[in-house]
Design an enzyme around this catalytic site. Structure first.
Site, PDB file in Angstrom:
ATOM      1  N   GLU A  84       0.821  -1.168  -0.040  1.00  0.00           N
ATOM      2  CA  GLU A  84      -0.082   0.143   0.043  1.00  0.00           C
ATOM      3  C   GLU A  84       0.966   1.165  -0.189  1.00  0.00           C
ATOM      4  O   GLU A  84       1.811   1.064   0.732  1.00  0.00           O
ATOM      5  CB  GLU A  84      -0.895   0.040   1.145  1.00  0.00           C
ATOM      6  CG  GLU A  84      -1.935  -1.053   1.486  1.00  0.00           C
ATOM      7  CD  GLU A  84      -3.143  -0.856   0.283  1.00  0.00           C
ATOM      8  OE1 GLU A  84      -3.287   0.284  -0.101  1.00  0.00           O
ATOM      9  OE2 GLU A  84      -3.728  -1.928  -0.456  1.00  0.00           O
ATOM     10  N   ASP A 126      12.554   6.679   0.881  1.00  0.00           N
ATOM     11  CA  ASP A 126      13.189   7.689   1.701  1.00  0.00           C
ATOM     12  C   ASP A 126      12.271   8.235   2.617  1.00  0.00           C
ATOM     13  O   ASP A 126      12.960   8.649   3.548  1.00  0.00           O
ATOM     14  CB  ASP A 126      13.698   8.908   0.880  1.00  0.00           C
ATOM     15  CG  ASP A 126      12.350   9.559   0.148  1.00  0.00           C
ATOM     16  OD1 ASP A 126      11.150   9.210   0.174  1.00  0.00           O
ATOM     17  OD2 ASP A 126      12.687  10.598  -0.683  1.00  0.00           O
ATOM     18  N   GLU A 127      10.854   7.677   2.620  1.00  0.00           N
ATOM     19  CA  GLU A 127      10.181   8.405   3.872  1.00  0.00           C
ATOM     20  C   GLU A 127      10.517   7.604   5.168  1.00  0.00           C
ATOM     21  O   GLU A 127      10.052   8.100   6.184  1.00  0.00           O
ATOM     22  CB  GLU A 127       8.596   8.138   3.390  1.00  0.00           C
ATOM     23  CG  GLU A 127       8.378   8.783   2.375  1.00  0.00           C
ATOM     24  CD  GLU A 127       7.023   8.947   2.183  1.00  0.00           C
ATOM     25  OE1 GLU A 127       6.156   8.907   3.163  1.00  0.00           O
ATOM     26  OE2 GLU A 127       6.233   9.413   0.942  1.00  0.00           O
ATOM     27  N   ALA A 155       5.632   4.372   8.532  1.00  0.00           N
ATOM     28  CA  ALA A 155       6.069   3.548   9.786  1.00  0.00           C
ATOM     29  C   ALA A 155       6.080   2.114   9.199  1.00  0.00           C
ATOM     30  O   ALA A 155       7.011   1.234   9.718  1.00  0.00           O
ATOM     31  CB  ALA A 155       5.171   3.674  11.096  1.00  0.00           C
ATOM     32  N   LYS A 157       6.710   0.998   6.233  1.00  0.00           N
ATOM     33  CA  LYS A 157       7.883   0.572   5.327  1.00  0.00           C
ATOM     34  C   LYS A 157       9.009   0.386   6.245  1.00  0.00           C
ATOM     35  O   LYS A 157      10.028  -0.555   5.940  1.00  0.00           O
ATOM     36  CB  LYS A 157       8.075   1.791   4.399  1.00  0.00           C
ATOM     37  CG  LYS A 157       6.797   1.876   3.379  1.00  0.00           C
ATOM     38  CD  LYS A 157       6.745   0.713   2.300  1.00  0.00           C
ATOM     39  CE  LYS A 157       7.850   0.378   1.510  1.00  0.00           C
ATOM     40  NZ  LYS A 157       7.575  -0.695   0.427  1.00  0.00           N
ATOM     41  N   ASN A 182      10.743  10.372  -4.520  1.00  0.00           N
ATOM     42  CA  ASN A 182       9.422  10.385  -5.117  1.00  0.00           C
ATOM     43  C   ASN A 182       9.766  10.006  -6.737  1.00  0.00           C
ATOM     44  O   ASN A 182      10.574  10.668  -7.341  1.00  0.00           O
ATOM     45  CB  ASN A 182       8.982  11.661  -5.088  1.00  0.00           C
ATOM     46  CG  ASN A 182       8.287  11.825  -3.913  1.00  0.00           C
ATOM     47  OD1 ASN A 182       8.861  11.821  -2.793  1.00  0.00           O
ATOM     48  ND2 ASN A 182       6.853  12.191  -3.755  1.00  0.00           N
ATOM     49  N   LEU A 193       0.665  13.137  -6.501  1.00  0.00           N
ATOM     50  CA  LEU A 193       0.441  14.414  -6.888  1.00  0.00           C
ATOM     51  C   LEU A 193       0.668  14.701  -8.328  1.00  0.00           C
ATOM     52  O   LEU A 193      -0.134  15.524  -9.127  1.00  0.00           O
ATOM     53  CB  LEU A 193       1.869  15.413  -6.310  1.00  0.00           C
ATOM     54  CG  LEU A 193       1.930  16.810  -6.617  1.00  0.00           C
ATOM     55  CD1 LEU A 193       0.993  17.694  -5.889  1.00  0.00           C
ATOM     56  CD2 LEU A 193       3.325  17.396  -6.372  1.00  0.00           C
ATOM     57  N   VAL A 209      -3.486  22.073  -3.793  1.00  0.00           N
ATOM     58  CA  VAL A 209      -2.298  22.048  -3.030  1.00  0.00           C
ATOM     59  C   VAL A 209      -2.319  22.103  -1.696  1.00  0.00           C
ATOM     60  O   VAL A 209      -3.001  22.923  -0.961  1.00  0.00           O
ATOM     61  CB  VAL A 209      -1.557  23.258  -3.889  1.00  0.00           C
ATOM     62  CG1 VAL A 209      -0.381  23.433  -2.933  1.00  0.00           C
ATOM     63  CG2 VAL A 209      -1.435  23.163  -5.223  1.00  0.00           C
ATOM     64  N   ASN A 252       6.428  21.537  -4.109  1.00  0.00           N
ATOM     65  CA  ASN A 252       4.960  21.080  -4.841  1.00  0.00           C
ATOM     66  C   ASN A 252       4.475  22.120  -5.585  1.00  0.00           C
ATOM     67  O   ASN A 252       4.167  21.969  -6.538  1.00  0.00           O
ATOM     68  CB  ASN A 252       4.097  20.750  -3.745  1.00  0.00           C
ATOM     69  CG  ASN A 252       4.646  19.540  -2.993  1.00  0.00           C
ATOM     70  OD1 ASN A 252       5.596  18.833  -3.426  1.00  0.00           O
ATOM     71  ND2 ASN A 252       3.961  19.406  -1.739  1.00  0.00           N
TER      72      ASN A 252
END
Ligand code: NAD
Ligand code: TDX
Length: 340
Positions: A84, A126-127, A155, A157, A182, A193, A209, A252
């Protein structure tokens, strides 16, 4: 060489399947995918008739199905993309993130232990490192940066990564982990996004946004990610983590403005909406290790990659229009309906 690619009907997994079938005509590639909302058979249409490709519909949490597949195929390598993957959904409903991302990883590694394997590769993110402040552009995530997660997604991952390293140390499982920034490119699900903004702009709908749009992400063209994983599974050192990113940090709001410009749509479509809970400020990868050890460098510049991506969404309207006309409409209404 036989490789099981889990999550191969999703965004990055499908791009990886295409890359591998194209580059290694003598490899057998098996896609194991549960076809959740994010998995799409039409994505794999072009390879379904390839004799070196097999698609199997099953969940990575289904021990029996996974075991049966290992018995049949005796894979040399497993690359685990299945997950997910959307942070906003993990804030709404964390449970399935824990089941798929953590327990599914365990099931796949147990099968690898039982049947023997040359390599188990975990596709991480990377999160897991949390975020960096906007006012410290000198800071980057290295493989030594402590795990420090913000969302139920990250968390889950990070938990999987810890389990992967534990299976290596305790059971000697030959593992590698990659943590990428990303991605963007073809077949990116329109809840994320870049594809969401492209689809909304093309339909002259508001471009939502979060917060002030100042959050920074480090964007990498999906093909460059696939090439990095290819290098790691063939030449990476067992037990090691490799960060993947191309030093392409962007706010963003700047991404959304570029999309408006490329599509000839007015910036007045931009609508600032309530911020994401726990929203990570900045991600930035230091890719020195994979560059020095494996010679990897990103090949696609953002200016070219975003043009190619936008063109792909223009050329493949059927693919994403079918998605946004289905169950996705309920999701969109729930997430964005009264988000002010
Ligand atoms: P995605 O959501 O587009 O695709 C996920 C795929 O996994 C889908 O095909 C889905 O059907 C499948 N899947 C979900 N649950 C499953 C289960 N229980 N069993 C089998 N298959 C299941 O995701 P993505 O963006 O392609 O991400 C792929 C991987 O890369 C994930 O592990 C994600 O954490 C990681 N990652 C993504 C990014 C990014 O920018 N998208 C960046 C870094 C890492
Ligand atoms: O409607 C939106 N408006 C908005 O401002 C959406 C969907 C997102 N955003 C912001 C939130 C983030 O700062 O854009 C940024 C990117 O958002 P996402 O596309 O949801 O990606 P992100 O949360 O950064 O996570 C992605 O990169 C790391 C992937 O979805 C993860 O699977 C991967 O691990």
């Amino acid at each position: 060489m036989t490789i099981i690619v889990t999550g191969g009907a999703g965004f990055i997994g499908s791009n990886f399947v295409f890359h591998m079938l194209n580059k290694y005509p003598d490899y057998r590639i098996i896609c194991l995918d549960a076809l959740t909302y994010a998995g799409n058979m039409s994505t794999l249409k072009s390879v379904m008739d390839n004799p070196n490709f097999r698609f199997v519909k099953a969940s990575i949490t289904d021990r029996e199905a996974v075991d049966k597949l290992f018995e049949e195929e005796k894979p040399d390598i497993v690359v685990n993309f299945a997950a997910e993957s959307h942070v906003d959904r993990s804030i709404e409903n964390p449970s399935v993130f824990l089941e798929t991302n953590i327990l599914g990883t365990q099931v796949m590694m147990d099968a690898c232990r039982k049947h023997g394997i040359k390599r188990y590769h975990q596709v991480s993110t990377d999160e897991v490192y949390g975020d960096l402040p906007l006012d410290r552009p000198d800071l980057f995530f290295t493989e030594e940066t402590p795990i420090h997660t913000s969302s139920p997604y990250s968390a889950s991952k990070a938990s999987a990564d810890l389990l992967v390293m534990a299976y290596h140390r305790t059971f000697g499982l030959p593992v590698t982990i990659s943590r990428c920034s990303n991605n963007y490119g073809p077949y990116h699900f329109p809840e994320k996004l870049i594809p969401l903004m492209i689809a909304n702009a093309l339909n002259d709908k508001p471009l939502p946004v979060y917060g002030k749009g100042e959050n920074v992400r480090d964007w990498l063209y999906v093909e460059d990610h696939c090439k990095a994983i290819d290098l790691i599974i063939h030449n990476g050192r067992v037990g090691e983590v490799y960060n993947i990113g191309g030093h392409n940090e962007m706010a963003n709001i700047d991404i959304v403005k570029i999309i408006c410009k490329e599509l000839g749509k007015p910036e007045s479509l931009i609508t600032y909406v309530a911020d994401r809970k726990g929203h990570d400020m900045r991600y930035a990868i230091d890719p020195t290790k994979i560059h020095n050890e494996l010679g990897w460098l990103p090949e696609t510049k953002f200016a070219d990659g975003i043009k190619k991506t936008i063109q792909w969404y223009l050329d493949n309207k059927d693919w994403w229009e079918e998605i946004i006309s289905g169950e996705y409409r309920n999701y969109y209404e729930k997430m964005y309906g009264d988000r002010h």
